[in-house]
Design a protein around this motif. Sequence first.
Motif, PDB file in Angstrom:
ATOM      1  N   ARG A   1      -7.810   4.105  -0.062  1.00 52.54           N
ATOM      2  CA  ARG A   1      -8.646   2.493   1.028  1.00 52.54           C
ATOM      3  C   ARG A   1      -9.903   2.131   0.154  1.00 52.54           C
ATOM      4  O   ARG A   1     -10.799   2.628  -0.039  1.00 52.54           O
ATOM      5  CB  ARG A   1      -8.523   2.572   2.250  1.00 52.54           C
ATOM      6  CG  ARG A   1      -7.377   2.800   3.333  1.00 52.54           C
ATOM      7  CD  ARG A   1      -7.646   2.743   4.697  1.00 52.54           C
ATOM      8  NE  ARG A   1      -6.550   2.461   5.709  1.00 52.54           N
ATOM      9  CZ  ARG A   1      -6.459   2.945   7.003  1.00 52.54           C
ATOM     10  NH1 ARG A   1      -7.302   2.886   7.234  1.00 52.54           N
ATOM     11  NH2 ARG A   1      -4.967   2.662   7.783  1.00 52.54           N
ATOM     12  N   GLU A   2      -9.821   1.006   0.397  1.00 53.04           N
ATOM     13  CA  GLU A   2     -11.885   0.815  -0.394  1.00 53.04           C
ATOM     14  C   GLU A   2     -12.401   0.546   1.287  1.00 53.04           C
ATOM     15  O   GLU A   2     -11.985   0.314   2.141  1.00 53.04           O
ATOM     16  CB  GLU A   2     -11.253  -0.653  -0.938  1.00 53.04           C
ATOM     17  CG  GLU A   2     -12.840  -1.322  -0.819  1.00 53.04           C
ATOM     18  CD  GLU A   2     -13.292  -2.896  -1.870  1.00 53.04           C
ATOM     19  OE1 GLU A   2     -13.391  -2.996  -0.731  1.00 53.04           O
ATOM     20  OE2 GLU A   2     -12.913  -2.679  -3.487  1.00 53.04           O
TER      21      GLU A   2
ATOM     22  N   PRO B   1      -9.634  11.454  18.263  1.00 51.58           N
ATOM     23  CA  PRO B   1      -9.343  13.044  19.344  1.00 51.58           C
ATOM     24  C   PRO B   1      -7.467  12.641  18.943  1.00 51.58           C
ATOM     25  O   PRO B   1      -6.619  13.453  19.127  1.00 51.58           O
ATOM     26  CB  PRO B   1      -9.914  13.417  20.403  1.00 51.58           C
ATOM     27  CG  PRO B   1     -10.959  12.237  20.380  1.00 51.58           C
ATOM     28  CD  PRO B   1     -11.072  11.183  19.009  1.00 51.58           C
ATOM     29  N   ASN B   2      -7.138  11.117  19.024  1.00 50.76           N
ATOM     30  CA  ASN B   2      -6.072  11.719  19.746  1.00 50.76           C
ATOM     31  C   ASN B   2      -5.091  11.201  18.349  1.00 50.76           C
ATOM     32  O   ASN B   2      -3.430  10.658  18.131  1.00 50.76           O
ATOM     33  CB  ASN B   2      -5.113   9.993  20.493  1.00 50.76           C
ATOM     34  CG  ASN B   2      -5.889   8.975  19.666  1.00 50.76           C
ATOM     35  OD1 ASN B   2      -6.772   8.937  18.397  1.00 50.76           O
ATOM     36  ND2 ASN B   2      -6.143   7.697  20.055  1.00 50.76           N
ATOM     37  N   ASP B   3      -5.611  11.403  17.389  1.00 49.84           N
ATOM     38  CA  ASP B   3      -5.336  11.170  15.417  1.00 49.84           C
ATOM     39  C   ASP B   3      -4.723  10.146  14.888  1.00 49.84           C
ATOM     40  O   ASP B   3      -3.788   9.625  14.843  1.00 49.84           O
ATOM     41  CB  ASP B   3      -3.836  12.547  16.033  1.00 49.84           C
ATOM     42  CG  ASP B   3      -3.819  12.736  14.307  1.00 49.84           C
ATOM     43  OD1 ASP B   3      -4.184  12.682  13.762  1.00 49.84           O
ATOM     44  OD2 ASP B   3      -2.589  13.144  13.812  1.00 49.84           O
ATOM     45  N   ALA B   4      -5.499   8.702  15.439  1.00 48.00           N
ATOM     46  CA  ALA B   4      -4.774   7.130  15.776  1.00 48.00           C
ATOM     47  C   ALA B   4      -5.826   6.750  14.478  1.00 48.00           C
ATOM     48  O   ALA B   4      -5.154   5.924  13.682  1.00 48.00           O
ATOM     49  CB  ALA B   4      -5.122   6.731  16.732  1.00 48.00           C
TER      50      ALA B   4
ATOM     51  N   GLU C   1      -2.827   3.777  11.037  1.00 45.15           N
ATOM     52  CA  GLU C   1      -1.337   2.816  11.260  1.00 45.15           C
ATOM     53  C   GLU C   1      -1.379   1.450  10.143  1.00 45.15           C
ATOM     54  O   GLU C   1      -2.560   1.157   9.823  1.00 45.15           O
ATOM     55  CB  GLU C   1      -0.346   2.140  12.007  1.00 45.15           C
ATOM     56  CG  GLU C   1       0.498   2.097  12.048  1.00 45.15           C
ATOM     57  CD  GLU C   1       1.156   1.008  13.827  1.00 45.15           C
ATOM     58  OE1 GLU C   1       1.817   0.759  13.245  1.00 45.15           O
ATOM     59  OE2 GLU C   1       0.475   2.173  15.017  1.00 45.15           O
ATOM     60  N   ASP C   2      -0.397   1.290   9.375  1.00 38.61           N
ATOM     61  CA  ASP C   2      -0.558   0.667   8.431  1.00 38.61           C
ATOM     62  C   ASP C   2       0.006  -0.370   7.752  1.00 38.61           C
ATOM     63  O   ASP C   2       0.330  -1.624   7.354  1.00 38.61           O
ATOM     64  CB  ASP C   2      -0.109   1.294   6.510  1.00 38.61           C
ATOM     65  CG  ASP C   2      -0.662   1.233   5.586  1.00 38.61           C
ATOM     66  OD1 ASP C   2      -1.232   0.405   5.672  1.00 38.61           O
ATOM     67  OD2 ASP C   2      -0.595   0.801   4.319  1.00 38.61           O
ATOM     68  N   SER C   3       0.130  -0.648   9.571  1.00 38.56           N
ATOM     69  CA  SER C   3       0.674  -2.267   9.780  1.00 38.56           C
ATOM     70  C   SER C   3       0.125  -3.458  10.085  1.00 38.56           C
ATOM     71  O   SER C   3      -1.287  -3.171   9.810  1.00 38.56           O
ATOM     72  CB  SER C   3       1.872  -2.163  10.752  1.00 38.56           C
ATOM     73  OG  SER C   3       0.362  -2.096  12.050  1.00 38.56           O
TER      74      SER C   3
ATOM     75  N   LYS D   1      -9.358  -3.852  12.624  1.00 34.52           N
ATOM     76  CA  LYS D   1     -10.206  -2.303  12.002  1.00 34.52           C
ATOM     77  C   LYS D   1     -10.904  -3.741  12.557  1.00 34.52           C
ATOM     78  O   LYS D   1     -11.032  -4.399  12.150  1.00 34.52           O
ATOM     79  CB  LYS D   1      -9.619  -1.953  11.160  1.00 34.52           C
ATOM     80  CG  LYS D   1      -9.705  -2.980   9.394  1.00 34.52           C
ATOM     81  CD  LYS D   1      -9.521  -2.770   8.600  1.00 34.52           C
ATOM     82  CE  LYS D   1      -9.237  -3.374   7.316  1.00 34.52           C
ATOM     83  NZ  LYS D   1      -9.388  -3.107   5.990  1.00 34.52           N
ATOM     84  N   TYR D   2     -12.599  -3.099  11.907  1.00 30.70           N
ATOM     85  CA  TYR D   2     -13.721  -3.446  12.394  1.00 30.70           C
ATOM     86  C   TYR D   2     -14.871  -3.040  11.829  1.00 30.70           C
ATOM     87  O   TYR D   2     -14.756  -1.727  12.255  1.00 30.70           O
ATOM     88  CB  TYR D   2     -13.921  -4.824  13.945  1.00 30.70           C
ATOM     89  CG  TYR D   2     -13.873  -3.756  14.708  1.00 30.70           C
ATOM     90  CD1 TYR D   2     -15.713  -2.983  15.642  1.00 30.70           C
ATOM     91  CD2 TYR D   2     -12.962  -2.846  15.675  1.00 30.70           C
ATOM     92  CE1 TYR D   2     -15.641  -2.311  16.167  1.00 30.70           C
ATOM     93  CE2 TYR D   2     -13.534  -1.796  16.476  1.00 30.70           C
ATOM     94  CZ  TYR D   2     -14.875  -1.045  16.767  1.00 30.70           C
ATOM     95  OH  TYR D   2     -14.717  -0.538  17.855  1.00 30.70           O
TER      96      TYR D   2
END
Length: 352
Positions: free
Chosen positions: A192-193, A207-210, A227-229, A236-237
Amino acid sequence: MAPAAQFEAAQPPKDAISSLVFSPFASRRMLVSSWDKNVYLYEVADGAEEANLVGTFTHRAPVMDVCFGADDNEAFLAGMDHQVNRLNLTTGEQTVMSTHGAPVRCVVYSSEHSLLISASWDSTLHVHSTRNPSQKPLSIPLPGKPHALAASPTKLVVAMTARLVHIYDLPTLTSTLSSPNPQQPPQPWQQRESSLKFLTRAVACMPNDAGYSTSSIEGRVAVEWFEDSAESQARKYAFKCHRQAAPEEEGGGDVVYPVNALAFHPVYGTFASGGGDGTVALWDAEAKRRMRQYQKFPESVAALAFSSDGRFLAIGVSPGFETGMEDYSGEGRTKVFVRELGETEAKGKGAK
């Protein structure tokens, strides 16, 4: 639980703090690494507002990072002398795990996979199997110099120069390392950039691996999901923080500070940020809001860590270079504060 209280650790380092970490186990042990070439082991006293120095372990060079290993008596450190060392906290014995070609910036330990990963300014990762310490570490070339490293239960996030972020799958690293003759280093799970425009200063995993959070030298924090969907990436922000209004006589506007440290709360999943402005703030990643900001500390906030039960927040404070100091000295100005949190102090809006 008692109301929030804050106290200072006894006998702090004599130079700048490079990292700070609580034990992931039930104890209240805490490790602090410093440019004064030492690793400090503290213990937060139960039922008392004090953090006592249990031991000091001297390395031959400044220590850039430190983490706990498989138990409370094992630690790993990253040295300016290019070495990754295992430290026995009971005996003080140090064992070289591997040697990089340049200073080692970061070390993280994955208890789920018994992996120690080190990142060096020689632009490589070394992946060590702690189950088989005699085995040669797996070396992974990186396209840039690493500046921050963090692990979740299944992922490893590496933030580098040129706004590069590589995410590795830890089970894949484990299987590659256990292969008798790996033909080539494993490729990143994702490349990723950075969402931030300037150099990454810190990274921390949820901590929830998200997902994970990153911060930059330019007063910004970004929150992203693994997740790459399209739906997940749309969440994201990034936001501005750790800024102060400049006096009108100096032209007004904002004075922008680096965000040096990030740490997720292990229970509620909220996170703390610490900046060169000497402040610590608590954020609700899901609700996208600042929950609270604490009083200003006397120096730059260099490192943050929550205890494994989320009851304590440790804050490493030492002089930064925000004021362009020529003669740097952290002695007498470097401090470690421990805040005992109120019961709902770090609880986010949607937390149960």
